[in-house]
Design an enzyme around this catalytic site. Structure first.
Site, PDB file in Angstrom:
ATOM      1  N   ARG A   1       7.826   9.595   9.411  1.00 45.60           N
ATOM      2  CA  ARG A   1       8.898   8.659   9.737  1.00 45.60           C
ATOM      3  C   ARG A   1      10.032   8.731   8.713  1.00 45.60           C
ATOM      4  O   ARG A   1       9.814   8.574   7.518  1.00 45.60           O
ATOM      5  CB  ARG A   1       8.342   7.231   9.814  1.00 45.60           C
ATOM      6  CG  ARG A   1       7.581   6.958  11.090  1.00 45.60           C
ATOM      7  CD  ARG A   1       6.901   5.613  11.088  1.00 45.60           C
ATOM      8  NE  ARG A   1       5.708   5.612  10.253  1.00 45.60           N
ATOM      9  CZ  ARG A   1       4.851   4.594  10.173  1.00 45.60           C
ATOM     10  NH1 ARG A   1       5.084   3.495  10.860  1.00 45.60           N
ATOM     11  NH2 ARG A   1       3.781   4.674   9.401  1.00 45.60           N
TER      12      ARG A   1
ATOM     13  N   PHE B   1       9.268   6.144  -9.891  1.00 45.42           N
ATOM     14  CA  PHE B   1      10.350   6.179  -8.909  1.00 45.42           C
ATOM     15  C   PHE B   1      11.667   6.686  -9.505  1.00 45.42           C
ATOM     16  O   PHE B   1      12.737   6.369  -9.015  1.00 45.42           O
ATOM     17  CB  PHE B   1      10.541   4.802  -8.255  1.00 45.42           C
ATOM     18  CG  PHE B   1       9.380   4.406  -7.386  1.00 45.42           C
ATOM     19  CD1 PHE B   1       9.379   4.705  -6.033  1.00 45.42           C
ATOM     20  CD2 PHE B   1       8.281   3.772  -7.919  1.00 45.42           C
ATOM     21  CE1 PHE B   1       8.300   4.370  -5.228  1.00 45.42           C
ATOM     22  CE2 PHE B   1       7.193   3.435  -7.130  1.00 45.42           C
ATOM     23  CZ  PHE B   1       7.204   3.742  -5.787  1.00 45.42           C
TER      24      PHE B   1
ATOM     25  N   LEU C   1       0.834  -1.199   0.000  1.00 45.76           N
ATOM     26  CA  LEU C   1       0.000   0.000   0.000  1.00 45.76           C
ATOM     27  C   LEU C   1       0.868   1.247   0.000  1.00 45.76           C
ATOM     28  O   LEU C   1       1.759   1.393   0.821  1.00 45.76           O
ATOM     29  CB  LEU C   1      -0.908   0.015   1.241  1.00 45.76           C
ATOM     30  CG  LEU C   1      -1.781  -1.217   1.465  1.00 45.76           C
ATOM     31  CD1 LEU C   1      -2.555  -1.072   2.772  1.00 45.76           C
ATOM     32  CD2 LEU C   1      -2.734  -1.430   0.298  1.00 45.76           C
TER      33      LEU C   1
ATOM     34  N   ALA D   1      13.972  12.770  -8.968  1.00 43.99           N
ATOM     35  CA  ALA D   1      15.029  13.213  -8.052  1.00 43.99           C
ATOM     36  C   ALA D   1      14.444  14.092  -6.955  1.00 43.99           C
ATOM     37  O   ALA D   1      13.477  14.826  -7.167  1.00 43.99           O
ATOM     38  CB  ALA D   1      16.096  13.979  -8.822  1.00 43.99           C
ATOM     39  N   GLY D   2      15.039  14.011  -5.769  1.00 43.90           N
ATOM     40  CA  GLY D   2      14.545  14.802  -4.649  1.00 43.90           C
ATOM     41  C   GLY D   2      15.488  14.725  -3.473  1.00 43.90           C
ATOM     42  O   GLY D   2      16.669  14.395  -3.623  1.00 43.90           O
TER      43      GLY D   2
ATOM     44  N   CYS E   1       8.147   2.463   5.174  1.00 44.30           N
ATOM     45  CA  CYS E   1       8.542   1.205   4.530  1.00 44.30           C
ATOM     46  C   CYS E   1       9.991   1.166   4.074  1.00 44.30           C
ATOM     47  O   CYS E   1      10.764   0.316   4.525  1.00 44.30           O
ATOM     48  CB  CYS E   1       7.623   0.926   3.336  1.00 44.30           C
ATOM     49  SG  CYS E   1       5.923   0.529   3.810  1.00 44.30           S
TER      50      CYS E   1
END
EC number: 1.1.1.22
Length: 439
Positions: free
Chosen positions: A331, A252, A153, A255-256, A263
């Site tokens: 998280r 995916f 998920l 870029a970041g 997860c």
């Protein structure tokens, strides 16, 4: 079918609500009385688009209930899903299975008739066999099977992922367990969504392998982005050119400031640990973990350059602190590296996030929480886009630039372009993997 879900965290609650929407009779169990009271009153303790409406609909239909009493929940149950937390264990990077094993033992003590005990939590390879041992020891007379049913998920799109999955993975040992799982997922079978039925170990490994591969894609493009900045290439164009190759795919490859969330950080560490314990090192995964932390620190260096080498005395407006949009989850978010570095350097930090404040107030003390991005930008020295919430995709950049003390922007999600920034009156603009603009 009557289903019990133990744990009303992200995975447990989404799964329980969606199973009830399949038409099953679902009881969600948790030891947290405050959380159960909240759910019974129709309030969802997590932010997930559409979950509150779906939950209320199934409660009103009589298919979904919440309780603290496992004895009551187990009456007539044919399957129990364990969906408790498996946090990274301090010291060794392994997944902490304390809650999983405690739940399994409690189920064994309460169950009377044949039941399938399904591990929904993400667990290391071999865990389901350990669950079998725990259950058999706690109740030798119990007739039961174990099954592995890992979740896939995405936070912010969990309901769609559950109802229209790329695949459902089910690990079983017996035909009897396989039939129970097939009945649970019958609505998806009928709509011909792929159901992968395999052995326990393979099901457990699929989850880790999938998440590690996705984390690797993110980390790879972030390394390419760093090189693009050195050689003058545009990582967005590079990503597009790569992604059009069907063998690679476009997902995916954005870029970041590095990956975070519930997860990828936890699962890559667990997979690396599993490899170490089995004398088969996961060298790529280990590199991904290390490089991802370097990426986050590189973002701090980027901001430092924009602030003329010092954060001291600067006012910095942060747009977004959750690890991704459409969630309240912080998280391992990049903000947990970036913001403390700013504060530690003497900056005043203002934060705007549509959902991040609830967790953020505990995790990011000493920041100023502001509802409006324009108010946060007033007399600021730097604006930083750290999470790509829709609210930040169409900002009036001219209005922001004109209100700032020094109009400078760090666009760490590549939402805008240097041309956009220049036209709006910014004097400096920096993104990830693209040439900077300076006045």
């Amino acid at each position: 079918m009557r289903i019990v879900v133990i744990g009303t965290g992200y995975v447990g609650l989404v799964s329980g609500v969606c199973f009830s929407d399949f038409g099953h009779d679902v009881v969600c169990v948790d030891k947290d009385a405050r959380k159960i009271d909240m759910l019974r009153s129709g309030k969802v303790p997590i932010f997930e688009p559409g979950l509150d409406r779906l939950m209320i609909r199934n409660v009103e239909a009589g298919r979904l209930t919440f309780t603290l009493d496992l004895d009551e929940a187990m009456e007539g149950a044919e399957a129990v899903f364990i969906a408790v937390g498996t946090p990274t264990r301090r010291g060794d990077g392994h997944a902490d299975l304390t809650y999983v094993m405690a739940a399994a033992e409690e189920v064994a003590q309460k169950a009377k008739d044949y039941i399938v005990i399904v591990t929904k939590s993400t667990v290391p390879v071999g865990t389901n066999r350990k669950v079998r041992e725990v259950v058999a020891a706690a109740n030798p007379a119990l007739d039961f099977d174990v099954a592995s049913n890992p979740e896939f998920l995405r936070e912010g799109a969990a309901i769609d992922d559950f109802m229209k999955p790329d695949r459902v993975v089910v690990g079983v040992e017996t035909d009897r367990a396989a039939k129970v799982m097939a009945e649970i997922y019958r609505p998806l079978y009928l709509r011909e969504f792929p159901i992968v039925t395999t052995d326990l170990e393979s099901a457990e490994m699929i989850k880790y392998a999938a998440n590690a591969f996705l984390a690797t894609k993110i980390t790879f493009i972030n390394e390419i982005a760093a090189l693009c900045e050195k050689v003058g290439a545009d990582v967005k164009e590079v990503s597009k050119g790569m992604g059009l190759d069907n063998r690679i795919g476009k997902n995916f490859l954005h870029a970041g400031p590095g990956f975070g969330g519930s997860c990828f950080p936890k699962d890559t560490k667990a997979l690396a640990r599993i490899g170490q314990e089995n004398a088969s090192p996961m060298r790529i995964t280990e590199a991904v973990i290390s490089i991802n932390e370097q990426v986050k620190r590189r973002m701090v260096d980027k901001l430092l350059d924009l602030c003329d080498g010092t954060f001291n005395g600067k006012v910095i407006a942060i747009m977004g602190v959750t690890f991704k949009p459409n969630t309240d989850d912080m998280r391992d978010a990049p903000s947990l590296t970036v913001v403390p570095a700013l504060l530690g350097g003497g900056a005043t930090v203002r934060v705007v996030d549509p959902q991040g404040r609830h967790e953020g107030e505990q995790l990011l003390p000493r920041v100023d929480w502001i509802e409006d991005p324009y108010a946060a930008s007033q007399e600021a020295d730097l604006i930083v886009i750290l999470t790509e919430w829709n609210e930040f995709r169409a900002l009036d950049l001219g209005r922001i630039a004109s209100s700032m003390k020094t109009p400078r922007m760090a666009d760490l999600r590549n939402i805008y372009t240097a041309e956009d920034a220049r036209a709006a009156g910014f004097k400096a603009y920096s993104s990830v993997g693209r040439p900077d603009m300076e006045g």
